[in-house]
Design an enzyme around this catalytic site. Structure first.
Site, PDB file in Angstrom:
ATOM      1  CD  GLU A 174      -2.765  -1.203   2.501  1.00 29.50           C
ATOM      2  OE1 GLU A 174      -2.633  -0.270   3.335  1.00 29.50           O
ATOM      3  OE2 GLU A 174      -3.555  -2.137   2.643  1.00 29.50           O
ATOM      4  CB  SER A 195       9.522  -4.678   3.773  1.00 33.71           C
ATOM      5  OG  SER A 195      10.281  -4.485   2.599  1.00 33.71           O
ATOM      6  CB  THR A 205       2.915  -8.269 -10.662  1.00 35.37           C
ATOM      7  OG1 THR A 205       4.017  -7.658  -9.981  1.00 35.37           O
ATOM      8  CG2 THR A 205       3.420  -8.894 -11.949  1.00 35.37           C
ATOM      9  CB  ILE A 214      32.490  -9.547 -18.511  1.00 33.14           C
ATOM     10  CG1 ILE A 214      33.142  -9.785 -17.135  1.00 33.14           C
ATOM     11  CG2 ILE A 214      33.178 -10.388 -19.572  1.00 33.14           C
ATOM     12  CD1 ILE A 214      33.024 -11.197 -16.631  1.00 33.14           C
ATOM     13  CD  GLU A 217       5.691 -12.354  -3.862  1.00 34.87           C
ATOM     14  OE1 GLU A 217       5.234 -13.257  -3.159  1.00 34.87           O
ATOM     15  OE2 GLU A 217       5.027 -11.362  -4.212  1.00 34.87           O
TER      16      GLU A 217
END
Length: 395
Positions: A129, A134, A160, A346, A372
């Site tokens: 919200e 978390s 999502t 790289i 998550e």
């Protein structure tokens, strides 16, 4: 005691189908939908239909195997599927009709009747919200019982598939005065009166997946859409809804493993083209520094995958896996960002340009260490489980 790390043969078809879809459907359109944010990937419609058919067959197979001592079922199949599809494109994987994070939540908490009733829905998941991220216990969205319905009010962010799914699993509190014990999850049809998709977010990565803000104004849902029990047990806390994460965290870890494998393969190709072969018979310190980095990253990647397999297997076999789920998510989330960023480094100009997918994988990977439950939250949960501390003891 021997440990067999080979996957059951019955799951080979799952891996093969998912990899073919990742290679021949996802990879060719990956850049297209990264650049066309919020445009729906119509190429996924047929894939969604096929996935629906295979899920029906898999449910039948799992039911037939329910008498076995060891079960390799829905959770293991889900992480294998997520790994292969995310190798192709993790944003597109999150956009397949019928395969939302809310579906994993339903699988974790629903009773037998609900599992059957919601078997074919496409469910997003709405937890976060505007006032918290978390701290899942800080839910302010309310669900008030009115006759045979619950009336839901509140706002959820970072949902999502929130504008594409047909249902959403909403976390809401039955009584703000009773704290986390009153938090329950509800399966809510997204076409219900009072629901509004307020906006879609512009994001760093997984751009082919929509991320929505959803507002709930006096939304009525049948009481039978509450997942789990309506009983508020202050002693137990909100362990019921938290079981959701025991299913979804290994799946997100598998997404990270899939993206990580894609980057490792590309890194190895670049090293080979530069004349630096990986030799596992020589000490890493005796090889080119880029090869030594590759070996280090590959070992972290292997550890991530083994932790993910264990967490999923435990979920299938009804073993408490909260510790293992968080370990898999923490390890895989940290590893995938490490792998993709090193691959970009790289790769040099090739890794940073849009001519290759490396820069995209680096952008996509960051969310896998965040949603998550962030890296910090996972480490906190792991510490509590290992030390035997409660959330009040260790914050």
């Amino acid at each position: 005691m021997a440990i067999n790390l080979e996957l059951p043969e019955k799951l080979n078809s799952t891996v093969e189908r998912a990899h073919l879809a990742a290679e021949h459907i996802f990879r060719p359109i990956s850049r297209k939908y990264d650049l066309a944010e919020h445009e729906y990937p119509v190429e996924l419609d047929e894939l969604g239909k096929l996935a629906k058919q295979s899920r029906g067959q898999e449910r039948s197979g799992d039911a037939e195997a329910s008498g076995e001592d060891t079960v390799n079922g829905t959770n293991l199949r889900s992480v294998l599927n997520a790994r292969e599809l995310s190798w192709g494109d993790v944003g597109l994987m999150l956009s397949i009709p019928g395969q939302g994070l809310g579906n994993a939540a339903i699988a974790a908490v629903a009773n037998e009747e609900q599992l059957e009733r919601f078997a074919d829905v496409w469910a997003a998941m709405a937890i976060t919200e505007p006032g918290f991220g978390s701290d899942s216990a800080a839910v302010t969205t309310t669900a008030v019982l009115d006759g045979d319905d619950y009336v839901i009010n509140g706002e959820k962010i970072f949902v999502t598939a929130g504008s594409r799914a047909d249902h959403v699993v909403v976390w809401a509190t039955l009584d703000k005065n009773l704290g986390r014990a009153a938090i329950k999850s509800f399966v809510v049809p997204l076409d219900a009166d009072g629901i509004a998709v307020v906006r879609l977010e512009h994001k760093l990565g997984i751009k082919s997946s929509d991320t929505a803000v959803i507002r709930f104004d006096d939304v009525r849902v049948p009481s039978g859409n509450l997942l789990g029990t309506a009983e508020i047990n202050v002693e137990k806390g909100f362990g019921g809804v938290m079981q959701t994460f025991d299913n979804t965290r290994p799946m997100v870890a598998a997404m990270a493993v899939g993206v990580g494998r894609a980057a490792l393969e590309e890194m190895r190709r670049m090293l080979s083209e530069a004349g630096h072969e990986v030799d596992y018979d020589k000490p890493a310190a005796a090889q080119h520094v880029a090869v030594a980095e590759f070996i280090r990253l590959e070992s972290d990647w292997e550890a991530s995958w083994l932790l993910t397999l264990r967490a999923a297997w435990m979920a299938d076999n009804r073993e408490p896996n909260s510790l293992e789920a968080s370990m898999s998510k923490a390890k895989a989330g940290r590893t995938v960002t490490d792998v993709t960023n090193k691959a970009v480094e790289i790769g040099g100009t090739g890794g940073y340009a849009e001519s290759e997918l490396l820069e995209k994988w680096a952008r996509d990977s960051k969310i896998l260490d965040i949603f998550e439950g962030t890296q910090q939250i996972q480490q906190l949960i792991i510490a509590r489980r290992v030390l035997g501390k409660t959330s009040a003891d260790l914050k």
